[in-house]
Design a protein around this motif. Structure first.
Motif, PDB file in Angstrom:
ATOM      1  N   ALA A  27       0.838  -1.205   0.000  1.00  0.00           N
ATOM      2  CA  ALA A  27       0.000   0.000   0.000  1.00  0.00           C
ATOM      3  C   ALA A  27       0.872   1.254   0.000  1.00  0.00           C
ATOM      4  O   ALA A  27       0.558   2.246  -0.664  1.00  0.00           O
ATOM      5  N   LEU A  28       1.973   1.207   0.738  1.00  0.00           N
ATOM      6  CA  LEU A  28       2.902   2.340   0.754  1.00  0.00           C
ATOM      7  C   LEU A  28       3.500   2.570  -0.627  1.00  0.00           C
ATOM      8  O   LEU A  28       3.653   3.718  -1.060  1.00  0.00           O
ATOM      9  N   ALA A  29       3.828   1.496  -1.334  1.00  0.00           N
ATOM     10  CA  ALA A  29       4.376   1.634  -2.688  1.00  0.00           C
ATOM     11  C   ALA A  29       3.367   2.334  -3.603  1.00  0.00           C
ATOM     12  O   ALA A  29       3.728   3.236  -4.365  1.00  0.00           O
ATOM     13  N   THR A  30       2.103   1.955  -3.501  1.00  0.00           N
ATOM     14  CA  THR A  30       1.054   2.597  -4.298  1.00  0.00           C
ATOM     15  C   THR A  30       0.887   4.054  -3.890  1.00  0.00           C
ATOM     16  O   THR A  30       0.789   4.945  -4.742  1.00  0.00           O
ATOM     17  N   ALA A  31       0.875   4.309  -2.590  1.00  0.00           N
ATOM     18  CA  ALA A  31       0.726   5.685  -2.104  1.00  0.00           C
ATOM     19  C   ALA A  31       1.890   6.560  -2.545  1.00  0.00           C
ATOM     20  O   ALA A  31       1.701   7.732  -2.880  1.00  0.00           O
ATOM     21  N   SER A  32       3.095   6.003  -2.563  1.00  0.00           N
ATOM     22  CA  SER A  32       4.254   6.808  -2.981  1.00  0.00           C
ATOM     23  C   SER A  32       4.167   7.152  -4.462  1.00  0.00           C
ATOM     24  O   SER A  32       4.544   8.258  -4.869  1.00  0.00           O
ATOM     25  N   GLN A  33       3.651   6.242  -5.274  1.00  0.00           N
ATOM     26  CA  GLN A  33       3.438   6.546  -6.697  1.00  0.00           C
ATOM     27  C   GLN A  33       2.415   7.669  -6.854  1.00  0.00           C
ATOM     28  O   GLN A  33       2.589   8.574  -7.677  1.00  0.00           O
ATOM     29  N   MET A  34       1.350   7.616  -6.063  1.00  0.00           N
ATOM     30  CA  MET A  34       0.338   8.668  -6.110  1.00  0.00           C
ATOM     31  C   MET A  34       0.925   9.996  -5.638  1.00  0.00           C
ATOM     32  O   MET A  34       0.646  11.046  -6.224  1.00  0.00           O
ATOM     33  N   ALA A  35       1.748   9.953  -4.582  1.00  0.00           N
ATOM     34  CA  ALA A  35       2.372  11.168  -4.071  1.00  0.00           C
ATOM     35  C   ALA A  35       3.268  11.798  -5.130  1.00  0.00           C
ATOM     36  O   ALA A  35       3.284  13.023  -5.288  1.00  0.00           O
ATOM     37  N   GLN A  36       3.996  10.970  -5.858  1.00  0.00           N
ATOM     38  CA  GLN A  36       4.830  11.492  -6.937  1.00  0.00           C
ATOM     39  C   GLN A  36       3.972  12.149  -8.017  1.00  0.00           C
ATOM     40  O   GLN A  36       4.290  13.234  -8.488  1.00  0.00           O
ATOM     41  N   GLN A  37       2.903  11.488  -8.390  1.00  0.00           N
ATOM     42  CA  GLN A  37       2.041  11.997  -9.455  1.00  0.00           C
ATOM     43  C   GLN A  37       1.365  13.308  -9.068  1.00  0.00           C
ATOM     44  O   GLN A  37       1.265  14.221  -9.875  1.00  0.00           O
ATOM     45  N   PHE A  38       0.909  13.406  -7.828  1.00  0.00           N
ATOM     46  CA  PHE A  38       0.153  14.584  -7.389  1.00  0.00           C
ATOM     47  C   PHE A  38       0.990  15.582  -6.592  1.00  0.00           C
ATOM     48  O   PHE A  38       0.461  16.575  -6.104  1.00  0.00           O
ATOM     49  N   HIS A  39       2.278  15.307  -6.430  1.00  0.00           N
ATOM     50  CA  HIS A  39       3.159  16.163  -5.619  1.00  0.00           C
ATOM     51  C   HIS A  39       2.590  16.330  -4.216  1.00  0.00           C
ATOM     52  O   HIS A  39       2.564  17.421  -3.656  1.00  0.00           O
ATOM     53  N   ALA A  40       2.134  15.211  -3.679  1.00  0.00           N
ATOM     54  CA  ALA A  40       1.532  15.192  -2.339  1.00  0.00           C
ATOM     55  C   ALA A  40       2.561  14.723  -1.316  1.00  0.00           C
ATOM     56  O   ALA A  40       3.559  14.098  -1.649  1.00  0.00           O
ATOM     57  N   LYS A  41       2.280  15.027  -0.068  1.00  0.00           N
ATOM     58  CA  LYS A  41       3.112  14.561   1.040  1.00  0.00           C
ATOM     59  C   LYS A  41       2.486  13.290   1.601  1.00  0.00           C
ATOM     60  O   LYS A  41       1.262  13.127   1.586  1.00  0.00           O
ATOM     61  N   LEU A  42       3.338  12.420   2.121  1.00  0.00           N
ATOM     62  CA  LEU A  42       2.860  11.219   2.774  1.00  0.00           C
ATOM     63  C   LEU A  42       3.026  11.355   4.283  1.00  0.00           C
ATOM     64  O   LEU A  42       4.000  11.924   4.754  1.00  0.00           O
ATOM     65  N   CYS A  43       2.058  10.833   5.003  1.00  0.00           N
ATOM     66  CA  CYS A  43       2.157  10.711   6.451  1.00  0.00           C
ATOM     67  C   CYS A  43       1.977   9.229   6.758  1.00  0.00           C
ATOM     68  O   CYS A  43       0.923   8.657   6.480  1.00  0.00           O
ATOM     69  N   LEU A  44       3.031   8.619   7.273  1.00  0.00           N
ATOM     70  CA  LEU A  44       3.004   7.201   7.606  1.00  0.00           C
ATOM     71  C   LEU A  44       2.621   7.045   9.076  1.00  0.00           C
ATOM     72  O   LEU A  44       3.080   7.811   9.911  1.00  0.00           O
ATOM     73  N   LEU A  45       1.799   6.064   9.355  1.00  0.00           N
ATOM     74  CA  LEU A  45       1.292   5.877  10.717  1.00  0.00           C
ATOM     75  C   LEU A  45       1.391   4.419  11.123  1.00  0.00           C
ATOM     76  O   LEU A  45       0.995   3.529  10.375  1.00  0.00           O
ATOM     77  N   HIS A  46       1.933   4.202  12.317  1.00  0.00           N
ATOM     78  CA  HIS A  46       1.913   2.870  12.924  1.00  0.00           C
ATOM     79  C   HIS A  46       1.261   2.999  14.287  1.00  0.00           C
ATOM     80  O   HIS A  46       1.631   3.859  15.080  1.00  0.00           O
ATOM     81  N   VAL A  47       0.270   2.149  14.545  1.00  0.00           N
ATOM     82  CA  VAL A  47      -0.404   2.149  15.839  1.00  0.00           C
ATOM     83  C   VAL A  47       0.013   0.895  16.594  1.00  0.00           C
ATOM     84  O   VAL A  47      -0.157  -0.216  16.102  1.00  0.00           O
TER      85      VAL A  47
END
Length: 169
Positions: A27-47
């Protein structure tokens, strides 16, 4: 006839709950691709779930106190996140991380989602079957029902995906 207005969704901040399983790394790999495409920031969370005290016995054992266990788990998670954030930075993706401790994983995810003003949640499901999801429910299912922002729910294939840091030359 009037023209239909097309609204494009461009997330600025994407929250990615990580339990360090192959499913959540995918899921992180997919999110990082989306972040690259949209110039978005990622916030990673572990509970980290708090461990209950049952009849005066602290889990996982009486010889390993709960506070020490939580501190060690929090430190281990932070170390793993530093590696992931460094790897993402090498891909041009800005990322931060949060480690939360609590009994309600879904509640923690929703709280961080609101606190961080994330406008997209990318979460994986491990596709459990049998009696476990019936008895315990799925964290991903509950988050999908309760999140107030768009959610991308990814069901991971049986193959494992692993993010490996690039070798500096």
């Amino acid at each position: 006839m009037s023209e239909a207005t097309v609204s494009m969704f461009h997330p600025k901040k994407i929250l990615v709950p990580i339990d360090f399983s192959p499913s959540s790394i995918a899921a992180l790999a997919t999110a990082s691709q989306m972040a690259q495409q949209f110039h978005a920031k990622l916030c990673l969370l572990h509970v980290i779930p708090m461990l209950p005290i049952v009849s005066g016995l602290e889990f996982p054992t009486a010889f390993y106190p709960r506070q020490e266990f939580l501190a060690d788990a929090e430190e281990d998670s932070a170390k793993r996140f530093v590696d992931l954030v460094d790897h993402l930075a090498g891909q041009g993706v800005e990322a931060t991380f949060k480690v939360e401790i609590g009994n309600d994983v879904v509640g923690n995810v929703l709280m961080v989602l609101e606190r961080e003003h994330a406008d997209l949640l990318v979460i994986s499901t491990q596709g459990m079957s049998g009696w476990r999801p019936v008895v315990f429910g799925s964290i991903a299912e509950k988050v999908v029902k309760l999140a107030e922002c768009p959610v991308l729910l990814l069901r991971t294939a049986k193959t494992t995906v692993e993010l490996k840091p690039r070798v500096k030359q």
